[in-house]
Design a protein around this motif. Sequence first.
Motif, short mmCIF file in Angstrom:
data_model
loop_
_atom_site.label_atom_id
_atom_site.label_comp_id
_atom_site.label_asym_id
_atom_site.label_seq_id
_atom_site.Cartn_x
_atom_site.Cartn_y
_atom_site.Cartn_z
N ILE A 290 9.51 -1.65 3.91
CA ILE A 290 8.89 -0.19 3.50
C ILE A 290 9.99 -0.05 2.50
CG2 ILE A 290 8.98 2.66 3.59
CD1 ILE A 290 8.29 2.05 6.82
N VAL A 291 9.43 0.45 1.07
CA VAL A 291 10.34 0.68 -0.37
C VAL A 291 10.18 2.34 -0.57
CG1 VAL A 291 10.48 0.26 -3.00
CG2 VAL A 291 9.95 -1.30 -1.01
N VAL A 292 11.32 3.25 -0.13
CA VAL A 292 10.96 4.69 -1.22
C VAL A 292 11.69 5.31 -2.22
CG1 VAL A 292 11.69 6.90 -0.01
CG2 VAL A 292 11.04 5.34 1.89
N GLY A 293 11.46 5.71 -2.55
CA GLY A 293 11.94 5.56 -4.17
C GLY A 293 12.81 7.10 -4.49
N SER A 294 13.10 7.70 -3.51
CA SER A 294 14.78 8.32 -3.23
C SER A 294 15.79 7.68 -2.33
CB SER A 294 14.50 9.22 -2.96
OG SER A 294 15.47 10.70 -2.83
N ALA A 295 16.66 7.08 -2.44
CA ALA A 295 18.21 6.67 -1.67
C ALA A 295 18.40 8.62 -0.89
CB ALA A 295 18.97 6.11 -2.78
N PHE B 206 0.67 -1.38 -0.36
CA PHE B 206 0.16 -0.33 0.09
C PHE B 206 1.02 1.08 -0.18
CE2 PHE B 206 0.46 -1.52 4.07
CZ PHE B 206 0.84 -1.20 5.21
N THR B 207 -0.08 1.92 -0.57
CA THR B 207 0.98 3.25 -0.72
C THR B 207 0.78 4.10 0.34
OG1 THR B 207 0.34 3.81 -3.01
CG2 THR B 207 0.89 5.68 -2.05
N LEU B 208 2.44 4.79 0.89
CA LEU B 208 2.89 5.50 2.26
C LEU B 208 2.18 7.48 1.86
CD1 LEU B 208 4.83 3.28 4.31
CD2 LEU B 208 3.03 3.60 4.79
N LEU B 209 3.52 7.45 0.50
CA LEU B 209 3.73 8.90 0.20
C LEU B 209 3.26 8.86 -1.13
CD1 LEU B 209 7.01 9.07 2.47
CD2 LEU B 209 4.69 10.34 3.17
N ALA C 197 4.51 0.31 1.10
CA ALA C 197 4.79 -0.39 2.54
C ALA C 197 4.02 -1.61 2.43
CB ALA C 197 4.36 0.10 4.03
N TRP C 198 4.36 -3.19 2.86
CA TRP C 198 3.65 -4.56 2.68
C TRP C 198 4.05 -4.79 3.89
CZ3 TRP C 198 6.50 -9.06 4.03
CH2 TRP C 198 6.31 -10.08 3.77
N GLU C 199 3.49 -5.71 4.49
CA GLU C 199 3.16 -6.44 5.99
C GLU C 199 2.91 -7.57 5.71
OE1 GLU C 199 2.26 -4.93 10.75
OE2 GLU C 199 1.17 -3.96 8.29
N SER C 200 3.62 -8.75 6.20
CA SER C 200 3.36 -9.79 6.01
C SER C 200 1.88 -10.63 6.84
CB SER C 200 4.94 -11.10 6.66
OG SER C 200 4.32 -12.39 7.12
#
Length: 91
Positions: free
Chosen positions: A47-52, A17-20, A36-39
């Motif tokens: 959590i995956v963010v599109g900016s390092a 699901f989208t966080l931001l 984010a994803w939750e088992s």
Amino acid sequence: VFVHPNGTTLSVEPPSFTLLSSGSTSYPVDCPVAAAWESTVGRGRLIVVGSADIFSDEWLERQDNSKLCDIFFDFLLHRGMEFDPSLGRSD
């Protein structure tokens, strides 16, 4: 408000699901930039963010990036932070 430097948008599919999102004043408009994803088995979270760069030294203290970092780690470490994907966006 957060700064998302040198980033990309994400393609988010359930059960993630989208966080931001990029918002209505950004280009591209209203696109996911963090998810984010939750088992459903165990306690795994991601959590995956599109900016390092969003949490790098140069950008951490800009806008609310530091608070955002704390919120993300509270979620990942099960410190009382929960996201409800059924609520959708709130901006």
